[in-house]
Scaffold this motif. Structure first.
Motif, short mmCIF file in Angstrom:
data_model
loop_
_atom_site.label_atom_id
_atom_site.label_comp_id
_atom_site.label_asym_id
_atom_site.label_seq_id
_atom_site.Cartn_x
_atom_site.Cartn_y
_atom_site.Cartn_z
N GLY A 140 55.38 36.94 51.86
CA GLY A 140 54.43 36.06 51.18
C GLY A 140 53.39 36.84 50.39
O GLY A 140 53.03 36.47 49.27
N THR A 141 52.92 37.95 50.99
CA THR A 141 51.93 38.77 50.32
C THR A 141 52.51 39.41 49.06
O THR A 141 51.89 39.41 47.99
N ILE A 162 47.73 31.64 48.62
CA ILE A 162 49.12 31.59 48.14
C ILE A 162 50.03 32.36 49.10
O ILE A 162 51.10 31.88 49.50
N ALA A 163 49.58 33.57 49.48
CA ALA A 163 50.38 34.40 50.39
C ALA A 163 50.64 33.65 51.69
O ALA A 163 51.76 33.65 52.22
N PHE A 194 42.41 42.48 50.12
CA PHE A 194 43.11 42.99 48.94
C PHE A 194 43.41 41.88 47.94
O PHE A 194 43.50 42.15 46.74
N LEU A 195 43.61 40.67 48.41
CA LEU A 195 44.05 39.60 47.51
C LEU A 195 42.92 38.68 47.07
O LEU A 195 43.07 37.98 46.07
N GLY A 196 41.81 38.66 47.80
CA GLY A 196 40.79 37.65 47.50
C GLY A 196 41.26 36.32 48.06
O GLY A 196 42.43 36.18 48.43
N TRP A 197 40.36 35.33 48.09
CA TRP A 197 40.72 34.12 48.83
C TRP A 197 41.80 33.28 48.14
O TRP A 197 42.59 32.62 48.81
N MET A 239 51.21 47.73 50.29
CA MET A 239 52.63 47.47 50.53
C MET A 239 53.27 48.58 51.39
O MET A 239 54.20 48.31 52.15
N THR A 240 52.75 49.80 51.29
CA THR A 240 53.24 50.88 52.16
C THR A 240 53.03 50.49 53.62
O THR A 240 53.94 50.57 54.46
N ILE A 241 51.81 50.01 53.92
CA ILE A 241 51.50 49.56 55.27
C ILE A 241 52.38 48.37 55.65
O ILE A 241 52.93 48.30 56.75
#
Ligand SMILES: [Zn+2]
Length: 263
Positions: free
Chosen positions: A245-246, A208-209, A200-203, A106-108
């Motif tokens: 979204g992420t 969803i993102a 980072f989220l996986g598929w 989230m920093t990025i």
């Protein structure tokens, strides 16, 4: 517990002040480490007392101590925003590997959000930093699976995250350039940005993102057109919607996935 929240808040403020440095310096191709921060108007080096997130801004009433020029309220707001994001992540994940992983991502992404709005670019340096973090998380997940992020214990779930994000957007970019005969229907920056997000989220959460960012992007572009702020041919930066979204997927991804499965 309250003490922990305060600590996370202060940690978020400090990182937020670094996010300001990223946003200000990366598009100008300046080093993010040297030199120390200075006033953009008079060039005076900022003293430690002038570098305290939010507090310095409030105490100096939003002005440079040396030349009196107004400092944009965006700096303290970005610090506050980063701190709030960190507190939300702590609320959801506690002090854990997922917390630090998502705080890093989230920093990025907060930096990407503002750089894409200002300059319509997503800097490669930020994407590469994200990929490096994603690789570390992938390796860690091979040894200690994290179903709270990836939904299962399979080692390849983070790698499979590369497909729904980047793969899908790449397809849109190729189709867009074929149909509209331009290169900017979907920026390659967006395609690249989805790669670390997928890791980072996986598929599943990445899907969803992607859905949330496409829906949000569509609705807001439509609203901007109806309000006459943008014309039909104008393009709207898509990066900020990917960031929203992420974050939504990180916070409520599994709830949304269950909801989608039921309808
Ligand atoms: Zn100044």
């Amino acid at each position: 517990m309250a003490v922990l929240y305060c600590l996370i808040f202060l940690f978020g403020l400090a990182i937020g002040s670094f996010v300001n440095v990223l946003i200000f310096r990366i598009p100008l191709k300046k080093s993010i480490i040297f030199p120390a921060s200075s006033c953009t108007s008079c060039g005076n080096r900022l003293l430690p007392l002038e570098l305290i997130p939010i507090l310095s801004y409030v105490l100096q009433r939003g002005k440079c101590k040396h030349c009196g020029v107004k400092i944009s309220a965006r700096y303290p707001l970005i610090e506050l925003l980063t701190a709030l994001v960190f507190m939300a992540l702590f609320y959801k994940y506690g002090i854990s590997v997922p917390f630090f992983a998502f705080a890093f991502l989230m920093t990025i992404l907060v930096a990407v959000f503002f750089i894409d709005i200002d300059y319509r670019i997503i800097p490669n340096g930020l994407v590469i930093a994200g990929m490096a973090g994603g690789m570390l998380l992938f390796i860690y997940n091979c040894f200690r699976p994290m179903p709270e992020i990836f939904g299962d214990g399979k080692w390849w779930t983070p790698l499979a995250g590369l497909l729904p994000g980047s793969g899908f957007l790449l397809l849109v970019a190729i189709l867009g350039s074929l149909i509209y005969k331009t290169d900017d229907a979907m920026g390659m920056g967006d395609v690249k940005l989805m790669a670390p997000i997928g890791m980072f989220l996986g598929w599943k959460l990445c899907l969803i993102a992607l859905v949330v960012s496409v829906v949000l992007g569509g609705l807001i572009s439509l609203a901007l057109m109806i309000l006459g702020i943008k014309k039909r041919k104008d393009t709207v930066a898509f990066g900020p919607f990917i960031v929203l979204g992420t974050f939504a997927a990180i916070m409520y991804g599994w709830e949304m996935l269950n909801w989608f499965m039921r309808i």
